[in-house]
Design a protein around this motif. Structure first.
Motif, PDB file in Angstrom:
ATOM      1  N   GLU A 147      -1.634  34.464  -9.787  1.00 51.79           N
ATOM      2  CA  GLU A 147      -0.760  33.469 -10.426  1.00 51.79           C
ATOM      3  C   GLU A 147      -1.267  32.043 -10.223  1.00 51.79           C
ATOM      4  O   GLU A 147      -0.890  31.128 -10.965  1.00 51.79           O
ATOM      5  CB  GLU A 147       0.677  33.580  -9.879  1.00 51.79           C
ATOM      6  CG  GLU A 147       0.870  33.110  -8.447  1.00 51.79           C
ATOM      7  CD  GLU A 147       0.361  34.081  -7.398  1.00 51.79           C
ATOM      8  OE1 GLU A 147       0.306  33.689  -6.219  1.00 51.79           O
ATOM      9  OE2 GLU A 147       0.019  35.232  -7.758  1.00 51.79           O
ATOM     10  N   ASP A 149      -4.632  31.332 -10.146  1.00 58.40           N
ATOM     11  CA  ASP A 149      -6.006  31.238 -10.648  1.00 58.40           C
ATOM     12  C   ASP A 149      -6.219  30.036 -11.569  1.00 58.40           C
ATOM     13  O   ASP A 149      -7.223  29.317 -11.456  1.00 58.40           O
ATOM     14  CB  ASP A 149      -6.404  32.523 -11.387  1.00 58.40           C
ATOM     15  CG  ASP A 149      -6.757  33.660 -10.436  1.00 58.40           C
ATOM     16  OD1 ASP A 149      -6.843  33.409  -9.215  1.00 58.40           O
ATOM     17  OD2 ASP A 149      -6.947  34.803 -10.912  1.00 58.40           O
ATOM     18  N   GLU A 150      -5.277  29.820 -12.491  1.00 59.07           N
ATOM     19  CA  GLU A 150      -5.426  28.716 -13.443  1.00 59.07           C
ATOM     20  C   GLU A 150      -5.503  27.372 -12.721  1.00 59.07           C
ATOM     21  O   GLU A 150      -6.322  26.510 -13.063  1.00 59.07           O
ATOM     22  CB  GLU A 150      -4.261  28.713 -14.437  1.00 59.07           C
ATOM     23  CG  GLU A 150      -4.272  29.870 -15.414  1.00 59.07           C
ATOM     24  CD  GLU A 150      -5.522  29.885 -16.291  1.00 59.07           C
ATOM     25  OE1 GLU A 150      -5.977  28.800 -16.703  1.00 59.07           O
ATOM     26  OE2 GLU A 150      -6.049  30.984 -16.550  1.00 59.07           O
ATOM     27  N   GLU A 151      -4.661  27.207 -11.733  1.00 59.01           N
ATOM     28  CA  GLU A 151      -4.643  25.963 -10.957  1.00 59.01           C
ATOM     29  C   GLU A 151      -5.968  25.773 -10.213  1.00 59.01           C
ATOM     30  O   GLU A 151      -6.530  24.667 -10.192  1.00 59.01           O
ATOM     31  CB  GLU A 151      -3.491  26.020  -9.946  1.00 59.01           C
ATOM     32  CG  GLU A 151      -3.421  24.831  -9.002  1.00 59.01           C
ATOM     33  CD  GLU A 151      -2.469  25.066  -7.836  1.00 59.01           C
ATOM     34  OE1 GLU A 151      -2.649  24.408  -6.796  1.00 59.01           O
ATOM     35  OE2 GLU A 151      -1.564  25.910  -7.964  1.00 59.01           O
ATOM     36  N   ILE A 153      -8.936  27.143 -10.934  1.00 61.87           N
ATOM     37  CA  ILE A 153     -10.012  26.897 -11.905  1.00 61.87           C
ATOM     38  C   ILE A 153     -10.001  25.437 -12.344  1.00 61.87           C
ATOM     39  O   ILE A 153     -11.044  24.777 -12.386  1.00 61.87           O
ATOM     40  CB  ILE A 153      -9.860  27.828 -13.132  1.00 61.87           C
ATOM     41  CG1 ILE A 153     -10.111  29.288 -12.730  1.00 61.87           C
ATOM     42  CG2 ILE A 153     -10.835  27.414 -14.252  1.00 61.87           C
ATOM     43  CD1 ILE A 153      -9.682  30.282 -13.781  1.00 61.87           C
ATOM     44  N   HIS A 154      -8.814  24.933 -12.677  1.00 63.65           N
ATOM     45  CA  HIS A 154      -8.684  23.534 -13.114  1.00 63.65           C
ATOM     46  C   HIS A 154      -9.181  22.580 -12.028  1.00 63.65           C
ATOM     47  O   HIS A 154      -9.890  21.604 -12.320  1.00 63.65           O
ATOM     48  CB  HIS A 154      -7.227  23.227 -13.462  1.00 63.65           C
ATOM     49  CG  HIS A 154      -6.993  21.806 -13.867  1.00 63.65           C
ATOM     50  ND1 HIS A 154      -7.356  21.312 -15.110  1.00 63.65           N
ATOM     51  CD2 HIS A 154      -6.471  20.746 -13.178  1.00 63.65           C
ATOM     52  CE1 HIS A 154      -7.059  20.021 -15.171  1.00 63.65           C
ATOM     53  NE2 HIS A 154      -6.517  19.646 -14.011  1.00 63.65           N
ATOM     54  N   TYR A 180     -14.271  34.676 -13.990  1.00 67.60           N
ATOM     55  CA  TYR A 180     -14.053  33.296 -14.417  1.00 67.60           C
ATOM     56  C   TYR A 180     -15.315  32.439 -14.516  1.00 67.60           C
ATOM     57  O   TYR A 180     -15.218  31.228 -14.744  1.00 67.60           O
ATOM     58  CB  TYR A 180     -13.072  32.612 -13.458  1.00 67.60           C
ATOM     59  CG  TYR A 180     -11.680  33.213 -13.496  1.00 67.60           C
ATOM     60  CD1 TYR A 180     -10.925  33.227 -14.667  1.00 67.60           C
ATOM     61  CD2 TYR A 180     -11.123  33.782 -12.349  1.00 67.60           C
ATOM     62  CE1 TYR A 180      -9.650  33.777 -14.706  1.00 67.60           C
ATOM     63  CE2 TYR A 180      -9.841  34.336 -12.363  1.00 67.60           C
ATOM     64  CZ  TYR A 180      -9.112  34.322 -13.550  1.00 67.60           C
ATOM     65  OH  TYR A 180      -7.856  34.870 -13.583  1.00 67.60           O
ATOM     66  N   ARG A 183     -15.685  30.116 -17.589  1.00 65.93           N
ATOM     67  CA  ARG A 183     -14.722  29.008 -17.604  1.00 65.93           C
ATOM     68  C   ARG A 183     -15.021  27.990 -16.511  1.00 65.93           C
ATOM     69  O   ARG A 183     -14.847  26.788 -16.712  1.00 65.93           O
ATOM     70  CB  ARG A 183     -13.305  29.554 -17.440  1.00 65.93           C
ATOM     71  CG  ARG A 183     -12.817  30.321 -18.651  1.00 65.93           C
ATOM     72  CD  ARG A 183     -11.378  30.772 -18.456  1.00 65.93           C
ATOM     73  NE  ARG A 183     -10.491  29.629 -18.233  1.00 65.93           N
ATOM     74  CZ  ARG A 183      -9.259  29.739 -17.761  1.00 65.93           C
ATOM     75  NH1 ARG A 183      -8.770  30.930 -17.435  1.00 65.93           N
ATOM     76  NH2 ARG A 183      -8.507  28.660 -17.594  1.00 65.93           N
TER      77      ARG A 183
END
Length: 258
Positions: A147, A149-151, A153-154, A180, A183
Motif C-alpha cells: 500500500e 509502494d506508490e509513496e 516510488i514517488h 518497479y 517506473r
C-alpha cells in the motif's frame, strides 16, 4: 565497456551470470549511469538459483535482470565445474563499495532503501562520511507494505538517484525492484541483502580467513543458526549441478547482457 555492449555470460540453469571481473562490472555499470538506462543488478547465489528453480515467477525476475553477477561461491564453483569459469567472484557487498568509490569521482546521487529505521539512518550517516563525494540523496527503512509502494516510488524518483541500493531480503528485494524498475528509472538498482547491517555496525562480515576459504556462508550459519533451513539449498544446488552437469549451461549458451 559500454552498457549497450554485450557482457559474456554463462547460463546457470537458464540464469545468465556475468563472466567478467569486478573492474569490468564497475565499468559496465558506470556507462549505465551515463546512458541513464535502468539496470537491475542481481547478486546471485545458490539459494537464489534454487529459489528460481522452485518458483517460475522468481526465475523470470532473475532472467529479466539486466545484470546478474556471481556473488555466491557456489555459483563460481558451478561455472568452473561446467568448464565455463567466471573471471572471479563479484560479491555484492564489495560491488556496493566499488560503485560508491566510482560515485565519488562522478559525484553520483544514492538512495538507500531497507532494513530498520535505526540501521538505515546509521548506514546513511556512515556512507556519507566514508564517501563525501557522493550525495546520499535519501533513505527509508524497508518496513512498508504494497500500500506504500506508490509513496516510496514517488520519493525515490523525486531524488533522482544514480544508484539505488535495496536491503529487504532476497525474497522481496529482487521482486520489488523487478516490478518497479521501469517506473523508478534509476540507472543502477541492486539488492544488497544484509549489507546495511554490516555497514551500520549492527553485524560483522565474515573474517578474511572465511572469505579466502569461501566459507562466508558457514560464518553466517554459525552466527545465525536459524538460517539452517535456507542453507539446505546449498547441498541441493551442488548435487543438482553434479547430476545435471551436461545440461546446466545448455540454455542460452554464451548469451550476452544487453
Amino acid at each position: 565497456m559500454k552498457a549497450d555492449s554485450k557482457i559474456p555470460t554463462i547460463p546457470i540453469f537458464g540464469i545468465r551470470v556475468s563472466k567478467v571481473d569486478m573492474a569490468a562490472t564497475v565499468a559496465y555499470l558506470t556507462e549505465a549511469v551515463v546512458t541513464r538506462e535502468p539496470h537491475q543488478v542481481i547478486t546471485a547465489n545458490p539459494i537464489m538459483v534454487m529459489a528460481g528453480l522452485n518458483d517460475p515467477a522468481y526465475m523470470n525476475i532473475m532472467k529479466s535482470a539486466e545484470l546478474v553477477v556471481p556473488d555466491g561461491t557456489g555459483v563460481v564453483w558451478a561455472a568452473k565445474y561446467c568448464n565455463e569459469p567466471v573471471a572471479e567472484r563479484v560479491a555484492g557487498f564489495d560491488l556496493l563499495h566499488e560503485l560508491l568509490r566510482q560515485g565519488e569521482r562522478y559525484q553520483w546521487r544514492v538512495y538507500l532503501l531497507g532494513s530498520t529505521p535505526e540501521v538505515i539512518q546509521e548506514t546513511a550517516k556512515r556512507l556519507q562520511l566514508q564517501y563525501p563525494g557522493v550525495t546520499i540523496a535519501g533513505y527509508r527503512d524497508g518496513f512498508f507494505g504494497p500500500e506504500a509502494d506508490e509513496e516510496v516510488i514517488h520519493e525515490i524518483v523525486s531524488k533522482q538517484p544514480d544508484l539505488l541500493f535495496v536491503a529487504r531480503g532476497a525474497d522481496s528485494q529482487e521482486p520489488w525492484i523487478g516490478k518497479y524498475k521501469t517506473r523508478l528509472g534509476v540507472p543502477v538498482m541492486m539488492g544488497v541483502g544484509g549489507s546495511f547491517d554490516i555497514i551500520s555496525g549492527k553485524s560483522r562480515r565474515a573474517p578474511k580467513a572465511f572469505q579466502k576459504l569461501r566459507l562466508e556462508w558457514m560464518y553466517r550459519l554459525l552466527k545465525e543458526p536459524t538460517r539452517y533451513k535456507r542453507m539446505l539449498a546449498l547441498p541441493k544446488f551442488v548435487l543438482k549441478v553434479v547430476r545435471e552437469k551436461d545440461n546446466v549451461t545448455k540454455v542460452e549458451q554464451n548469451a550476452g547482457i544487453h
